[in-house]
Design a protein around this motif. Structure first.
Motif, mmCIF file in Angstrom:
data_model
loop_
_atom_site.group_PDB
_atom_site.id
_atom_site.type_symbol
_atom_site.label_atom_id
_atom_site.label_comp_id
_atom_site.label_asym_id
_atom_site.label_seq_id
_atom_site.Cartn_x
_atom_site.Cartn_y
_atom_site.Cartn_z
ATOM 1 N N LYS A 1 4.005 -4.135 -43.333
ATOM 2 C CA LYS A 1 3.225 -2.927 -42.935
ATOM 3 C C LYS A 1 3.937 -2.428 -41.703
ATOM 4 C CE LYS A 1 -1.071 -3.464 -42.831
ATOM 5 N NZ LYS A 1 -2.564 -3.973 -42.557
ATOM 6 N N LYS A 2 4.432 -1.250 -41.813
ATOM 7 C CA LYS A 2 5.622 -0.506 -40.996
ATOM 8 C C LYS A 2 4.825 -0.298 -39.716
ATOM 9 C CE LYS A 2 8.506 1.623 -44.230
ATOM 10 N NZ LYS A 2 9.122 2.955 -44.777
ATOM 11 N N LYS A 3 3.618 0.409 -39.636
ATOM 12 C CA LYS A 3 3.199 0.737 -38.099
ATOM 13 C C LYS A 3 2.651 -0.415 -37.404
ATOM 14 C CE LYS A 3 1.442 5.168 -39.742
ATOM 15 N NZ LYS A 3 0.192 5.932 -40.116
ATOM 16 N N GLU A 4 2.240 -1.437 -37.961
ATOM 17 C CA GLU A 4 1.716 -2.705 -37.192
ATOM 18 C C GLU A 4 2.861 -3.671 -37.188
ATOM 19 O OE1 GLU A 4 0.303 -1.431 -40.191
ATOM 20 O OE2 GLU A 4 -2.074 -1.363 -40.138
ATOM 21 N N LYS A 5 3.821 -3.487 -38.106
ATOM 22 C CA LYS A 5 4.909 -4.578 -37.780
ATOM 23 C C LYS A 5 4.451 -5.888 -38.061
ATOM 24 C CE LYS A 5 8.290 -1.883 -35.042
ATOM 25 N NZ LYS A 5 9.504 -2.064 -34.750
ATOM 26 N N TYR B 1 7.281 -2.379 -48.918
ATOM 27 C CA TYR B 1 6.688 -1.765 -47.635
ATOM 28 C C TYR B 1 5.498 -1.211 -48.011
ATOM 29 C CZ TYR B 1 11.591 -1.796 -45.531
ATOM 30 O OH TYR B 1 12.505 -2.252 -44.864
ATOM 31 N N ASP B 2 4.696 -1.106 -47.163
ATOM 32 C CA ASP B 2 3.262 -0.529 -47.442
ATOM 33 C C ASP B 2 2.979 0.899 -47.855
ATOM 34 O OD1 ASP B 2 3.844 0.621 -44.829
ATOM 35 O OD2 ASP B 2 1.908 -0.013 -43.811
ATOM 36 N N ASP B 3 4.166 1.614 -47.615
ATOM 37 C CA ASP B 3 4.040 3.208 -47.888
ATOM 38 C C ASP B 3 4.548 3.328 -49.404
ATOM 39 O OD1 ASP B 3 6.799 2.666 -47.480
ATOM 40 O OD2 ASP B 3 7.209 4.488 -45.802
#
Length: 194
Positions: free
Chosen positions: A75-79, A54-56
Motif C-alpha cells: 500500500k503505497k500511500k500508507e507504506k 502494489y495496490d494501484d
C-alpha cells in the motif's frame, strides 16, 4: 529464542548482495524476506501460493474473490503491507481474510519487488532460483535451511508453536488466533507448548 532469531536475521541480511542482477542474487534477498515475513506474520506454507502487487496495480475486491491465490499488497500511500488470504488451511471456516503484516516490512518488500521486476515477468511472491513459482514444499525446505547460518534447523510449524507459547495472554491469544486463521482453543490446544 530472540537471540537466535536476531543472529539469523543479521547473517541472512549480510548475505544479500548490494546489487541484485541475477536470480541467484535475488534468492539471497528472497531468503531474508521469507525469514523476516515469518518473524512478523505466523502464516503457513500457503505463502508460496501468493502473488505480489502494489495496490494501484489491482482491485482488492476482485482479489478477494480468488480461491486459488493469496496476495501480498504493498500500500503505497500508507507504506503498509497487507496479506490477503484466500487459499489456506482454514479458509472454509474463516473465509477470505486481509491481514496487516506487522513490522517494518514495507521498505524491504518494495526493494524485493523492484528487484524481482528486473529479473522476472511473474508476479509470484516467491520465486525459485530458476525463476519459477516456489511450491509449498520447497518453501518449507527453504525455511528449514535458513537456520543453517547458526547451525540450527528451523520449521514453520515450530515457529508457529513458539509464537503462540510466547503469547499466553488471553487477549494476545485471541488476536494471534485470528491472525493465524483459527480460534483461541486451537491456539492453546495444538500450537502452545510448555
Amino acid at each position: 529464542n530472540e537471540e537466535d532469531e536476531k543472529k539469523i536475521s543479521e547473517l541472512l541480511l549480510d548475505e544479500v548482495p548490494p546489487i541484485i542482477n541475477s536470480l541467484k542474487a535475488l534468492t539471497k534477498l528472497r531468503d531474508y524476506v521469507i525469514f523476516t515475513f515469518y518473524k512478523n506474520l505466523s502464516t503457513r506454507t500457503e505463502l508460496a501460493d501468493s502473488k505480489f502487487y502494489y495496490d494501484d496495480e489491482v482491485d482488492i475486491d476482485t482479489l478477494l474473490k480468488d480461491d486459488v491465490y493469496n496476495y501480498i499488497i504493498l500500500k503505497k500511500k500508507e507504506k503498509k503491507v497487507n496479506y490477503i488470504l484466500n487459499n489456506y488451511k482454514t479458509a472454509k471456516r474463516y473465509g477470505h481474510v486481509i491481514l496487516d503484516v506487522k513490522g517494518n516490512m514495507y521498505d524491504l518488500l518494495v526493494k524485493y519487488k523492484e528487484n524481482m521486476k528486473k529479473l522476472s515477468d511473474y508476479n509470484y511472491f516467491l520465486l525459485t532460483g530458476t525463476g519459477k513459482k516456489m511450491e509449498r514444499l520447497e518453501l518449507s525446505l527453504t525455511y528449514t535451511k535458513l537456520g543453517n547460518v547458526i547451525g540450527r534447523k528451523l520449521s514453520i510449524r515450530t515457529a508457529r508453536h513458539i509464537k503462540v507459547t510466547n503469547n499466553i495472554n488471553i487477549q494476545k491469544i485471541t488476536d494471534l488466533a485470528t491472525e493465524m486463521s483459527h480460534d483461541p482453543t486451537t491456539a492453546l490446544s495444538i500450537y502452545a507448548k510448555k
